[in-house]
Design a protein around this motif. Structure first.
Motif, PDB file in Angstrom:
ATOM      1  N   ARG A 491       0.840  -1.206   0.000  1.00  0.00           N
ATOM      2  CA  ARG A 491       0.000   0.000   0.000  1.00  0.00           C
ATOM      3  C   ARG A 491       0.877   1.259   0.000  1.00  0.00           C
ATOM      4  N   SER A 492       1.934   1.261   0.792  1.00  0.00           N
ATOM      5  CA  SER A 492       2.822   2.423   0.835  1.00  0.00           C
ATOM      6  C   SER A 492       3.540   2.616  -0.491  1.00  0.00           C
ATOM      7  N   LEU A 493       3.940   1.507  -1.129  1.00  0.00           N
ATOM      8  CA  LEU A 493       4.638   1.616  -2.403  1.00  0.00           C
ATOM      9  C   LEU A 493       3.722   2.135  -3.504  1.00  0.00           C
ATOM     10  N   VAL A 494       2.435   1.780  -3.451  1.00  0.00           N
ATOM     11  CA  VAL A 494       1.489   2.256  -4.463  1.00  0.00           C
ATOM     12  C   VAL A 494       1.366   3.770  -4.425  1.00  0.00           C
ATOM     13  N   THR A 495       1.403   4.350  -3.229  1.00  0.00           N
ATOM     14  CA  THR A 495       1.246   5.805  -3.131  1.00  0.00           C
ATOM     15  C   THR A 495       2.391   6.536  -3.827  1.00  0.00           C
ATOM     16  N   ASP A 496       3.578   5.914  -3.859  1.00  0.00           N
ATOM     17  CA  ASP A 496       4.740   6.491  -4.535  1.00  0.00           C
ATOM     18  C   ASP A 496       5.006   7.924  -4.076  1.00  0.00           C
ATOM     19  N   PRO A 497       5.236   8.130  -2.759  1.00  0.00           N
ATOM     20  CA  PRO A 497       5.528   9.494  -2.287  1.00  0.00           C
ATOM     21  C   PRO A 497       6.945   9.915  -2.668  1.00  0.00           C
ATOM     22  N   GLU A 498       7.193  11.184  -2.534  1.00  0.00           N
ATOM     23  CA  GLU A 498       8.553  11.675  -2.819  1.00  0.00           C
ATOM     24  C   GLU A 498       9.543  11.083  -1.830  1.00  0.00           C
TER      25      GLU A 498
END
Length: 600
Positions: A491-498
């Motif tokens: 889930r965190s990787l999907v968001t692809d934050p800076e």
């Protein structure tokens, strides 16, 4: 504000200086609804209060054998009945509207505060208290808000009835005008004790709720050590304390209710006795006596509103105080400057000296797990706890605290070491705000979720074996700890934050899977800033650079293999060397040996 218009576009900025001020602010924000409820309440109460006048006119018309006046009395009674019917309907409608809109406003305020503070909320306020505020306390606060207008209508009605009776029949009206205020204020001496008992009940109920939530959250651990019966006994004892406190509180409210029944009865007896003597002396007519008697009898209805508002205030005051305490929590600093301001670049924490260069995979090693958790929160821009340094983390030289909250949260994402999976399908879990650059399939593959997908496909009942449509139970309790961690990582990787900050993302995963997860994250996040707080050599070996944090300060920087060869403190944390081995390698006294020497 109508129910169909909910939710509020902006619930407003509450006055949280005290519970009373918060209740007053809520009442002012719903002034229109309060006025409508007041007017309909006046129609209802005045219609009820006017019934004795119509009956008295009818009785006197019968005594005087006056058909015209009897017909007039019938018309009056018919009009009063219509007013009562319409008023009762609209009072209920407006009261429910006020109750629901007030509850919605408080819930929106609490939701906004929860989103603002994030994980820090439960560090400043106990989880059980948060649950109590967002459920039971919201109901009691909104109860007082909606009851306030009905009480105002009842108070105005009582004043008008007393004034009307003084004009209509001065001899009896003076008695009623003196007695009714005394009845309304009779319960005041009992309210402080009733309020204290209600506070005790609320406090014990909050502790029981907190104990229940902690027990449920740790049920798996409790079963593993055979401690569920112990905690069940504790909860049983706590619930019995709540029951006893509730009974004591109910006794006091029952006494107040009895006073509200007894005293009007005594006033009614006094009015009838005095009025009968005046009627026998010929000073008043039979119809006038019936009118006064009926008016006094029907004051019981508005007097019940006085009792209700006292009870509502007693129960809502501690609830409003708790809600105000939660809503008063703020970030360390308030964002300032241009709301469109953005930041990118290196992530740097001036307090510890930790630097995560832009576009690099940085690992941070802390010997203290609690320090690692606090550092993860700091890197995510979350405010420090009371008593801690409020120095802000910099992103590209810009303090995160000076960025708008939405911008800061979009730029930096922190995954806790114990991530929460909400109930719903896997597709819904991964349907989060994102840059769109990383597909769900890529994130699942990088997090090594193949076995999780197979397990969800087998558990599918009505989704044709599609794991993306399989439901995940609340908090992912149907999955193992390692499966939950990997789904949360996906889930965190999907968001692809800076900037992505991961706190022990593989602590519940076996070493073989952990190595593949580390390689998958490194490849998927290539060119993006990633910070991992961990002590696993498998993760550290794949990082571009590793930072050792010792006693709250960045002590050494290098690759995993370089630090293993040159930094004994790093080797002690990563390889679990003993104090004796560390002393032999460095020739220095360890902190524990130093403390023991000081004690000696």
């Amino acid at each position: 504000m109508q129910i169909r218009d909910l939710p509020y576009a902006d619930p407003g900025v509450p006055d949280v200086r005290s519970g009373g001020r918060f209740l007053l602010w809520l009442g002012r924000r719903q002034l229109g609804g309060q006025v409508r409820s007041l007017l309909w309440g006046l129609l209802l109460n005045l219609g009820i209060a006017g019934l004795p006048l119509g009956v008295g006119l009818a009785v006197q018309a019968v005594v005087d054998r006056d058909g015209g006046r009897l017909a007039l009395a019938g018309v009056v009674l018919l009009g009063l009945g219509a007013a009562i019917a319409v008023g009762d309907l609209m009072v209920h409608r407006t009261a429910v509207t006020n109750w629901i809109t007030a509850a919605a406003r408080v819930q929106q305020l609490l939701s906004r505060k929860t989103a603002e503070l994030g994980a820090l909320l439960t560090r400043r306020v106990a989880a059980g208290e948060v649950v109590a505020v967002s459920t039971g306390d919201v109901e009691k606060i909104s109860w007082f808000v909606e009851a306030l207008s009905r009480f105002t209508a009842a108070a105005v009605t009582l004043l008008l009835v007393c004034a009307g009776l003084v004009v209509y029949e001065p001899a009896l009206g003076v008695v009623v005008a003196a007695g009714v205020p005394a009845l309304a204020l009779a319960a005041l001496p009992l309210l402080p004790r009733a309020t204290r008992r209600a506070d005790v009940q609320r406090e014990k109920a909050g502790r029981a709720t907190e104990l229940a939530s902690d027990t449920v959250a740790g049920l798996r651990v409790l079963r593993g050590i055979g401690g569920e019966e112990l905690f069940l006994g504790r909860y049983r004892a706590a619930s019995q304390e709540v029951r006893e406190a509730a009974v004591r509180s109910a006794r006091m409210w029952a006494l107040i209710a009895a006073v509200q029944v007894l005293l009007p009865g005594l006033l009614l007896i006094a009015v009838v006795a005095y009025g009968a003597r005046l009627a026998l002396d010929g000073r008043i007519g039979v119809g006038e006596l019936v009118t006064v008697y009926g008016a006094v009898a029907l004051t019981h209805h508005p007097l019940r509103n006085v009792e209700e508002i006292a009870m509502a205030f007693a129960f809502s005051r501690p609830s409003a105080k708790r809600a105000a305490r939660v809503l008063a929590l703020t970030r360390a600093t308030v964002p300032s400057g241009d709301e469109r301001r953005t930041a990118s670049g290196d992530l740097y924490d001036p307090l510890t000296g930790v630097l995560a260069p832009a576009g690099r995979f940085t690992a941070v090693v802390c010997g203290d797990p609690d320090l690692a958790g606090r550092l993860a929160d700091r890197l995510g821009g979350h405010p420090a706890e009371p008593g801690e340094d409020h120095t802000s983390v910099l992103l590209g030289g810009v303090p995160l605290d000076e960025l708008p909250l939405e911008t800061a949260r979009t730029a930096v994402l922190v995954q806790d070491k114990d991530p929460v999976l909400l109930s719903g399908t896997l597709g819904e879990l991964l349907d989060v705000p994102s840059s769109g650059a990383v597909r769900a399939e890529e994130a699942l593959a990088a997090a090594q979720c193949g076995d999780v997908l197979d397990a969800l496909a087998q558990a599918s009942v009505d989704s044709d074996g599609d794991p993306m449509r399989t439901r995940i139970t609340e908090r992912g309790r149907s999955l193992s700890g390692g499966q939950r961690q990997r789904l949360a990582l996906a889930r965190s990787l999907v968001t692809d934050p800076e900037v992505l900050v991961l706190d022990e993302p593989t602590s519940a995963v076996d070493s073989h899977t952990e190595a593949r997860v580390a390689e998958g994250v490194r490849k998927l996040r290539a060119g993006a800033t990633t910070v991992v707080l961990a002590s696993s050599p498998l993760l550290l070996d794949r990082a571009d650079r590793v930072v050792l944090v010792h006693e709250g300060q960045a002590l050494a920087v290098g690759t995993h293999r370089e630090l293993l060869a040159t930094e004994p403190r790093y080797r002690a944390v990563v390889t679990r060397e003993t104090d004796e081995e560390l002393t032999a390698a460095t020739g220095r006294t360890t902190p524990r040996e130093a403390r023991e020497g000081e004690t000696a």
